[in-house]
Design a protein around this motif. Structure first.
Motif, PDB file in Angstrom:
ATOM      1  N   PHE A   1     -39.559-107.642   6.048  1.00  0.00           N
ATOM      2  CA  PHE A   1     -39.086-108.988   6.284  1.00  0.00           C
ATOM      3  C   PHE A   1     -38.867-109.528   7.275  1.00  0.00           C
TER       4      PHE A   1
ATOM      5  N   ARG B   1     -46.036-111.409  22.574  1.00  0.00           N
ATOM      6  CA  ARG B   1     -44.805-110.191  22.462  1.00  0.00           C
ATOM      7  C   ARG B   1     -44.544-110.028  20.935  1.00  0.00           C
TER       8      ARG B   1
ATOM      9  N   VAL C   1     -41.886-115.100   3.537  1.00  0.00           N
ATOM     10  CA  VAL C   1     -40.538-114.917   3.796  1.00  0.00           C
ATOM     11  C   VAL C   1     -39.761-114.631   2.352  1.00  0.00           C
TER      12      VAL C   1
ATOM     13  N   VAL D   1     -40.386-113.299   8.929  1.00  0.00           N
ATOM     14  CA  VAL D   1     -39.484-114.283   9.655  1.00  0.00           C
ATOM     15  C   VAL D   1     -40.336-114.424  11.122  1.00  0.00           C
ATOM     16  N   LYS D   2     -40.556-113.515  11.752  1.00  0.00           N
ATOM     17  CA  LYS D   2     -41.003-113.509  12.966  1.00  0.00           C
ATOM     18  C   LYS D   2     -42.445-114.441  12.994  1.00  0.00           C
TER      19      LYS D   2
ATOM     20  N   GLY E   1     -43.320-122.656  14.536  1.00  0.00           N
ATOM     21  CA  GLY E   1     -42.577-124.034  14.929  1.00  0.00           C
ATOM     22  C   GLY E   1     -42.142-124.523  13.463  1.00  0.00           C
TER      23      GLY E   1
ATOM     24  N   ILE F   1     -35.450-122.786  14.557  1.00  0.00           N
ATOM     25  CA  ILE F   1     -36.751-123.696  14.685  1.00  0.00           C
ATOM     26  C   ILE F   1     -36.378-125.036  15.574  1.00  0.00           C
TER      27      ILE F   1
ATOM     28  N   GLY G   1     -43.666-124.117  10.138  1.00  0.00           N
ATOM     29  CA  GLY G   1     -43.335-122.858   9.351  1.00  0.00           C
ATOM     30  C   GLY G   1     -42.403-122.956   8.345  1.00  0.00           C
TER      31      GLY G   1
ATOM     32  N   ARG H   1     -32.356-120.805   8.264  1.00  0.00           N
ATOM     33  CA  ARG H   1     -33.688-120.398   8.788  1.00  0.00           C
ATOM     34  C   ARG H   1     -34.130-121.609   9.419  1.00  0.00           C
TER      35      ARG H   1
ATOM     36  N   TYR I   1     -48.578-111.795   9.525  1.00  0.00           N
ATOM     37  CA  TYR I   1     -49.234-111.503  10.644  1.00  0.00           C
ATOM     38  C   TYR I   1     -50.488-112.246  10.860  1.00  0.00           C
TER      39      TYR I   1
ATOM     40  N   THR J   1     -48.484-106.512  26.719  1.00  0.00           N
ATOM     41  CA  THR J   1     -48.116-107.526  26.094  1.00  0.00           C
ATOM     42  C   THR J   1     -49.411-108.389  26.556  1.00  0.00           C
TER      43      THR J   1
ATOM     44  N   ALA K   1     -37.864-124.387  19.381  1.00  0.00           N
ATOM     45  CA  ALA K   1     -37.767-123.159  18.899  1.00  0.00           C
ATOM     46  C   ALA K   1     -37.153-122.078  19.589  1.00  0.00           C
TER      47      ALA K   1
ATOM     48  N   GLN L   1     -43.309-116.603  10.699  1.00  0.00           N
ATOM     49  CA  GLN L   1     -42.996-117.830  10.345  1.00  0.00           C
ATOM     50  C   GLN L   1     -42.738-118.753  11.445  1.00  0.00           C
ATOM     51  N   GLN L   2     -41.932-117.991  12.519  1.00  0.00           N
ATOM     52  CA  GLN L   2     -41.377-118.575  13.810  1.00  0.00           C
ATOM     53  C   GLN L   2     -42.480-119.247  14.613  1.00  0.00           C
TER      54      GLN L   2
END
Lengths: 597, 597
Positions: free
Chosen positions: B406, B348, B431, B410-411, B417, A439, B420, A435, B311, A589, A443, B413-414
């Motif tokens: 899931f 996005r 996650v 992950v997104k 940076g 990052i 996360g 994971r 989110y 967006t 990232a 968390q991304q």
């Protein structure tokens, strides 16, 4: 206990049969890497990774690193000995020029070794990995005095290196950084500030730690144009090279992370620490970029590495676990059930990982070979072309190989059912470790912006045009070859989608840069698909040629061709979706009011 | 500390405006759920989740559960009190018929509450969740004596429930299970065997634990046709309902898992434990399927729930974190940098999660309403159609909502940076917790096979034809509506792809079932895309109507429409790739020799 076997055979196939490494014999260091030497080095490296690094992977995850009240940090049990085995084998300097104490072999070999190390033990492999990055930066930007003082010890592995960029309030946006450097009047500087997320910032593997630190010299301009790079050793170095006083830098705490527990991720406090300028004043980012680009490729390799080791364990489990029967009737009627590898959904999952891994490995080696050309060729045109390739492919390798590498680790974990969720099996660790690769070192969203915002348009699009020409020429040359039809046709289609997306950016992103931003991640992945598809086409061509020569490799080459076919059929169709997303543009967006998110 | 706010407004929009819940007033329990009652219940449920469950989420992750030498298990600090608040509020029996002590309200409301609970604290929410599943199974298949003995205590939450299926050598393939049941001669059985991965198998939240256990009665046929279901209480129950002797079932150990640390995942040892048959001999799987189907939908909801809470936290961070400048120039020139929500790639990412969440919530409620119709309608035809819908959609909800849930965690968390990856921020936990939802209650590959291998062809394809007809009719009815064009056209295209894929299976999977197996996962996701796309089209229609009515909801409805537009533009194009993959067939997947993986 998870298994790992370094994919040596696949690497020699790539180096010898696909990329014909002997064609690079005119480059310094390559002539020494005869097929025999190469094989011996890879075998030795594989052994170190399989027998010394891999058995410590779970130990590292369980134990993690410990910071003591005096600020020292202990690494997990066995790490010290393993690191010593690494340095004793001369691996740190494998591709470092001989004048600095290295072996001067191709950096491509080092990329191979990075994969093996990262598969075996990502957290442990990071200590030498960062040191190699720091060595590269000092070779390019260090003064003679700095090189003389630090490089020999770093190349022998007695001292390790780090990179210090991030601060609590700034990661991506380094223009905000606050760490300051005040001239001491003797050529040195007093560095003060706090850096976070410093991998290998403090540990017990080496006698000294050489920090490369970004800071702002008093009175420097604001933003990125006022940042300088400094070398700040943990222990000051005396004239005779012996270690002197402890410098004013210390580890304030360790982070509690999702994974890579065996690597010490430190908050580093600089309290008037003595440092020396590396490169020019206010040009620190430029100097640090040597290390960052090196690190970005290495992180891409880490993504592949986690995908590979997770795959190997999933295959072993799928052959072993008996559950259910094949849809076409029992394959092992004498057993209580068939091994799950008979099930199409299990095979599909495993093949999707395998097909990625083999192409990703090719992409890494292709790019690494270009790196060697860029650094070692005597021909300026060759160097420039190779450097173009490196610049263009670096964000793709970093972003795509880590996004996919993580996804694949998750897929491999899924093969274990409930057991995959239990820590003892080791699959969770691969996922948690993988994971971080999405990052750190920028990232993946930043990689996508680097590709679309900087690399595409650079030098009038010279690099991307050259990439299109190469892939296009390959398709044209092989269009008539019936045996390659299943590879060339989907590659051609994917290339078409990539070119359409590129064209769409040219027409729609100049006036509205958000159109580029909203499509950047899809573009990066579209680019990756075409690059990986191209690798498969080249591998298929090489496999067909090798099979035709006989030598008992038919079965292995057939498996290669089948894996490639799977990629072309099941992975390449994604290019259409990526293109469709990009060309919808940024309107939906960007229109959402912030408070309605 | 992570934030959580239950999406009450979105739920009332769905129930009132999209699905017109008042149309169900003829069903038992629905008339009681007037808009006012509904709102009051949701507000109360939201409060419990936000104020009691959510603050314990990280505590649960850090502390986990502890097994003591005597086999008892302690849950994390605060769990007991939170569970008591849950039972005291009457939430366990929210939709349980009044004759068993419940409130008899729509089960749809319970699905809403499951989302809130699972967002707030997945590990804690599992304890009551499993109890509700066990209650459902006992209501359908328990004898009068069993119902009388267990249900009142379970509905009030004094006793909890579990499901015991998995054994060390068998999970998916229950035909292999070995736990045995020997008649005691008094109507009870002595159960012996080992069960693993038993969530909530032992804990300190309740006075008694009611295990539903699959075992094989002595002399029963081999395979799945010889499995029976038993109720095995931790403490035997005296005639008067008081607790008697400790039964011969105990927790042998706790698993060390990737996530949901707050839930006790137990190895359960049955050592001649006394149990009573539930349902008919050798029809245990049938009886257990009531609980499993209930659980599968609930797990799909858990996937959505983790996506939603992740989110919300990513949005909060993106509004707060200053880094870089908007591509179109500074949006907050007075600050050192813009918040990262100005960046198209960040938007996005966030919108892709938001657009999924809102459609997934609609899909859950649509399916839950069908569940209420299937169980409560007095019209046989309505019940049958609703039951068809449930059977078809259950694997889709479970598989798609957890895979995407899931991915979305992950997104999210991304967006943080490096932060996360640090446990303190809580994104890693979302996650790690979300990961189990793809695995338990039938790994997602099994859901895909259930959909393709069982549900598609069932009753001559009646369920899937009815789904196609409903979506097709919606497209036709609204084809002329210009304001819905951006929704109907891509939905129509997606439906076309799904129908082509279905046809392809009919033509190619009868003779070669591997063609279905190799395409099953892509088919499940293709189905999910069309179902979610249909939800968006219906939400858009409702949003346009609501906006036209005025009442100051224009801004919220515009945001809804924009989110839907994003989904249609950016997510729906995936249907083409899924179809392309399916129609390549299984040849490349099945041809690889096992030893070449």
């Amino acid at each position: 206990m998870p298994v790992y076997k370094a994919p040596v055979e696949d690497v020699t196939f790539l180096l010898n049969d696909v990329f014909s490494i002997e064609r690079y014999n005119n480059l310094p260091g390559f002539a020494d890497a005869t097929p025999d030497v190469l094989e011996a080095i890879l075998a030795e490296g594989a052994k170190l990774c399989e027998e010394v690094f891999a058995p410590l992977n779970r130990v590292g995850d369980l134990e993690g690193c410990t910071r003591h009240p005096d600020g020292t940090v202990t690494t997990p049990k066995g790490f010290k000995e393993a690191y010593r085995a690494f340095t004793a084998g001369g691996w740190m300097g494998l591709s470092v020029p001989e004048e600095f104490g290295g072996q001067g072999l191709p950096a491509t070999l080092n990329s191979v070794m990075q994969e093996f190390l990262s598969s075996a033990n990502l957290a442990l492999g990071m200590y030498p990995g960062l040191t190699q990055g720091a060595i590269a930066a000092l070779i390019v930007h260090g003064s003679e005095a700095i090189k003389r003082t630090y490089l020999p010890k770093m190349v022998e592995g007695a001292w390790t290196g780090t990179m210090n960029l991030t601060e609590p309030h700034c990661g991506t946006d380094l223009g905000l950084l606050k760490a300051k450097a005040v001239p001491n009047g003797d050529g040195s500087y007093a560095i003060t500030g706090t850096k976070i997320f410093i991998s290998a910032g403090e540990h017990d593997l080496a006698e000294n730690i050489v920090h490369l630190v970004l800071a702002r010299i008093e009175g420097a301009p604001a933003g990125t144009k006022g940042i300088s790079l400094f070398v700040v050793p943990k222990f000051l170095v005396n004239e005779d090279g012996s270690l002197g006083a402890r410098n004013g830098v210390s580890c304030g705490s360790l982070e509690h992370k999702m994974g890579i527990h065996g690597n010490a991720t430190c908050v580093m406090n600089y309290d008037g620490a003595t440092g020396w300028l590396v490169g020019e004043e206010n040009r620190g980012l430029n100097a640090m970029f040597v290390m960052m680009n090196e690190a970005r490729l290495a992180v891409g390799v880490q993504g592949l590495a986690q995908s590979e080791v997770a795959y190997q364990n999933a295959v072993a489990y799928a052959k072993d676990r008996l559950q259910g029967r094949a849809l076409t009737g029992p394959k092992f009627p004498d057993r209580p059930a068939d091994p799950i590898i008979v099930h199409p959904d299990v095979r599909r999952t495993l093949l999707s990982i395998k097909a990625f891994n083999e192409a990703a490995r090719a992409l890494v080696l292709w790019t690494a070979l270009n790196g060697d050309v860029a650094h070692r060729s005597s021909d300026e045109g060759e160097r420039r072309a190779a450097d173009d390739h490196m610049g263009l492919l670096t964000p793709v390798v970093k972003g795509v190989l880590t996004d996919r590498g993580f996804e694949n680790a998750v897929k491999a974990q899924q093969m274990f059912g409930g057991h995959g969720y239990i820590e003892e099996w080791g699959m969770s660790q691969f996922v948690r470790d993988a994971r971080i690769t999405m990052i750190y070192e920028g990232a993946n969203g930043i990689q996508a912006m680097d590709l679309v915002g900087r690399k595409l348009g650079k030098d009038g699009g010279r690099a991307v045009m050259s990439f299109f020409n190469e892939v296009g020429a390959f398709c044209q040359e092989n269009a008539g070859d019936e045996t390659l039809k299943g590879f060339v046709a989907p590659l051609q289609q994917g290339l078409g989608h990539l070119q359409q997306a590129t064209m769409w950016f040219m027409q729609n992103a100049m006036a509205k840069p958000d159109n580029a931003g909203a499509g950047a991640t899809d573009y990066m992945h579209l680019f990756g698909l075409v690059a990986l598809g191209y690798m498969w086409a080249r591998m298929a061509k090489a496999a067909l040629a090798k099979k035709a020569q006989g030598n008992g490799v038919a079965e292995r080459m057939d498996a290669k061709l089948l894996t490639g076919r799977f990629f072309m059929e099941r992975t390449m169709p994604e290019t259409a979706t990526r293109l469709a997303r990009i060309t919808t543009g940024a309107d939906a967006t960007m229109a959402m009011p912030v408070e309605m998110f």
